[in-house]
Enzyme design. Structure first.
Site, short mmCIF file in Angstrom:
data_model
loop_
_atom_site.label_atom_id
_atom_site.label_comp_id
_atom_site.label_asym_id
_atom_site.label_seq_id
_atom_site.Cartn_x
_atom_site.Cartn_y
_atom_site.Cartn_z
CG ASP A 20 -1.61 12.97 -18.24
OD1 ASP A 20 -1.72 13.83 -17.36
OD2 ASP A 20 -1.49 13.24 -19.45
CG ASP A 40 -2.80 2.11 -2.87
OD1 ASP A 40 -1.60 2.42 -2.70
OD2 ASP A 40 -3.67 2.24 -1.99
CD GLU A 66 0.76 15.66 -21.91
OE1 GLU A 66 -0.23 14.99 -22.24
OE2 GLU A 66 0.68 16.80 -21.38
CD GLU A 67 -0.24 19.88 -20.22
OE1 GLU A 67 -0.98 19.90 -21.22
OE2 GLU A 67 -0.61 19.44 -19.12
CG ASP A 92 -2.76 18.02 -16.71
OD1 ASP A 92 -1.99 17.08 -16.95
OD2 ASP A 92 -3.29 18.73 -17.60
CG HIS A 126 -4.88 22.60 -19.35
ND1 HIS A 126 -4.87 22.42 -20.71
CD2 HIS A 126 -4.16 21.55 -18.86
CE1 HIS A 126 -4.20 21.33 -21.03
NE2 HIS A 126 -3.76 20.77 -19.89
CG ASP A 173 -4.79 5.84 -0.85
OD1 ASP A 173 -3.64 5.40 -1.07
OD2 ASP A 173 -5.51 5.41 0.06
CG ASP A 200 -1.78 1.22 1.30
OD1 ASP A 200 -2.70 1.34 0.49
OD2 ASP A 200 -1.51 2.10 2.17
CB ILE A 201 1.66 3.81 -2.50
CG1 ILE A 201 2.21 2.67 -3.36
CG2 ILE A 201 2.55 5.04 -2.57
CD1 ILE A 201 3.58 2.18 -2.96
#
Length: 634
Positions: free
Chosen positions: A188, A299, A159-160, A125, A280, A295, A31-32
């Site tokens: 993303d 995970d 990327e944008e 984002d 944005h 979360d 579990d992160i």
């Protein structure tokens, strides 16, 4: 995330495809902690605030973000590299991080873009996906994970501006390097405030993407979330990998699209409102994050990465050389057998090598690589000018993870061949009785003429080992032969062949009549249970149970019988302590017969005591995923 026009709803048809190769040992994902992910987001927020309010390509905030992530990874032991490219007249950066180990020819890669738009700090984002990947990578390092496949992470720039960084990276790979990447997972936007739980649809994506789709769907199911599919097209950094024919997958919490009533009913949140009202915009700050979404998506990402990576097999395989000494006359060659044994992790591929040879001598293996449990032939050749003498040679087997196991060979280089040997073997006494769990010895006498004679034994009954002391003797000398019988040795009288081999390869045999005494091993003295004891899956899915066992003496080894065709069983671990437990996965495929199958799970103690339990596996016909109304991908 790039702006695109709205996508139509997807009708996802689940068609069997060639799947990404599954690892032979599944790794259990931890579990992160979401608090640790949010701590990285706070750092991204501070970087933006200190650098003009954003982390956009060509701006100081982006390079500061790269430096922050790289510093964390370097300290954790990753091999990192910053790759430059140019876009819109400014220098951009991709950050690549490789976790040492794993099969370099089978790479699992996960990534997401690190840049924001110029109008805001880009915390959802895509600080959310970037921070989640960073914390997963740090957790892997903290656990010192030994993956079966090689793990690589990527944080993409620009990327944008049109997927510039990821496209530059993929286009810079050779065809051979692209072929090594088994799968790419993209994350993303994972913390949208009015969140969605979308999984990239495999429709229209390279072969193998369907397995990634199902794996991520299973991850959400384990979180108690009924995920929807979304058609991803070419809107995020997975696109360059897909164009290269690499299987792709990912998750998405939604952008400017509107949440439907049906989605609000099953996921919560507000229908008729955007998934991310600050998409944005300057308000895409740490206040724009839904902790539950962050979360869950993180995970699920960890679950997919750990599952695809697998864990490396335990390096307890064995290597030995028979005979353990070899006489080679100058100008000639002689051979020995390299025997290998599989470790507790199962068979694995190893490459053979030899060191310590004198100048003028060479070693050749046939074959040069074997699966543990198989034998190879070692041939040592000596040129006429090879210096005579005795040399300690080390024969080594090395697996894909770089782990090595060695055996010693005494090599004697002779000036020329001695006269043809004429030797004989005698065993006294030639009849022995040994009790199960005990040992018994006899003497082997070598007579006649010749040089050193290597000794070996064959046709041993199951559970009995033979050792010679020494393993090679001169003609006219004796060696002690000891038979060691385990508690599980097969009772009865057996004929064992003792073989002597001289430097020319000539062999002479003698027989020993070996009687093993002992009772049949106890049965039903071990208590075994499986929880749950039943499972129902469709073809191509996996079932999981937890097996506990106690009884008998010593460690308990687990096995299964009655497994339906096309189904593989994985144990974590296969051998447990008294009262211990093992997580068991049963992986079906699309050819596994439907119906109810009774799988017998057996635990065998070190003293031979056994016990069984039954796991009932019901396999249903492979079904079809129904259409899902989703917003466009990002």
């Amino acid at each position: 995330m790039r702006m695109r026009t709205t996508l139509a709803a997807l009708a996802a048809t689940a068609v069997p495809l060639a799947l990404v190769a599954a690892p032979s040992h599944a790794a259990t994902a931890p579990d992160i902690p979401v608090a640790d992910v949010k701590a990285h987001l706070a750092q991204f927020q501070a970087i933006a605030q200190n650098n003009g309010g954003n982390r956009a390509h060509g701006r100081p905030g982006y390079r500061a973000s790269v430096d922050y992530v790289k510093g964390k990874l370097d300290a954790a032991g990753y091999q990192t590299q910053v790759l430059q490219f140019t876009s819109n007249g400014a220098t951009g950066y991709n950050l690549i991080a490789d976790w040492p180990g794993g099969d370099p020819n089978a790479v699992i890669m996960a990534g997401g873009h690190l840049d924001s738009v110029s109008s805001g700090p880009g915390i959802n984002d895509n600080g959310s996906g970037s921070a989640g990947l960073l914390e997963i990578a740090l957790t892997i390092a903290e656990q010192d994970l030994k993956p079966q496949k090689h793990l690589r992470f990527g944080w993409w720039g620009a990327e944008e501006l049109g997927l510039v960084g990821s496209t530059n990276y993929v286009n810079g790979l050779s065809s051979a390097e692209k072929a090594k990447i088994d799968a790419y997972l993209n994350f993303d936007m994972t913390g949208s405030p009015n969140p969605a739980y979308f999984v990239y649809s495999a429709s229209g994506q390279p072969t193998g993407s369907l397995e990634l789709q199902r794996l991520l769907e299973q991850g959400f199911a384990d979180e108690g979330v009924d995920a929807d599919l979304t058609s991803i097209g070419g809107r995020s950094d997975h696109a360059a990998f897909a164009r290269a024919g690499i299987p792709v997958g990912g998750t998405f919490s939604g952008a400017e699209g509107t949440k439907t009533s049906a989605q609000a009913q099953k996921w919560g949140g507000t229908a008729g409102q955007p998934y991310d009202r600050c998409y944005h915009s300057s308000c895409d700050t740490t206040s724009n994050i839904n902790d539950t979404s962050l979360d869950r998506h993180t995970d699920v990402a960890a679950y997919a990465i750990y599952t695809l990576a697998g864990t490396a097999q335990q390096t307890d395989f064995g290597v030995s050389v028979e005979p353990a000494s070899l006489d080679v006359a100058v100008g000639t060659s002689r051979s020995a057998t390299v025997r290998t044994t599989a470790g507790s992790g199962g068979s694995e591929r190893i490459t053979l090598s030899a060191t310590g040879l004198p100048s003028g001598a060479t070693a050749a293996f046939s074959p040069s690589s074997v699966d543990t449990g198989a034998d190879a032939t070692l041939t040592v050749s000596a040129t006429p000018d090879t210096a005579t003498g005795s040399y300690p040679v080390r024969v080594t087997g090395t697996n894909a993870a770089g782990k090595a196991v060695s055996a010693d060979l005494t090599l004697t280089i002779r000036p020329d061949d001695p006269p043809p040997a004429d030797f004989r073997l005698a065993v006294n006494p030639s009849g022995l009785t040994v009790a199960a769990g005990a040992d018994a010895s006899t003497q082997v006498l070598v007579t006649g003429n010749g040089g050193m004679i290597g000794l070996s034994a064959s046709s041993l009954p199951s559970g009995v080992q033979a050792t010679f002391q020494p393993t090679s003797v001169a003609v006219g000398s004796e060696a002690k032969l000891t038979f060691v019988a385990s508690t599980s040795a097969v009772p009865g009288t057996h004929t064992v062949t003792v073989t002597g081999t001289d430097h020319t390869g000539k062999q002479v045999n003698a027989q020993v009549s070996l009687t093993v005494e002992g009772d049949d091993p106890p049965t039903d003295d071990v208590q075994v249970s499986a929880s749950p004891s039943t499972g129902t899956v469709s073809q191509g899915q996996l079932a999981q149970t937890r097996v506990t066992a106690t009884g008998g003496t010593g460690a308990l080894t687990l096995s299964a019988s009655g497994v339906p065709a096309g189904t593989q069983v994985y144990w974590n671990p296969r051998t447990i302590a008294q009262g211990g437990a093992s997580d068991v996965w049963l992986f079906t495929n699309f050819q596994t017969p439907t119906g109810t199958h009774r799988v017998t799970i057996t635990a065998t103690a070190a003293d031979g005591a056994t016990g069984t339990t039954t796991y009932t596996l019901t396999v249903t016909r492979f079904g079809y995923f129904s259409a899902s109304t989703t917003p466009r991908a990002w």
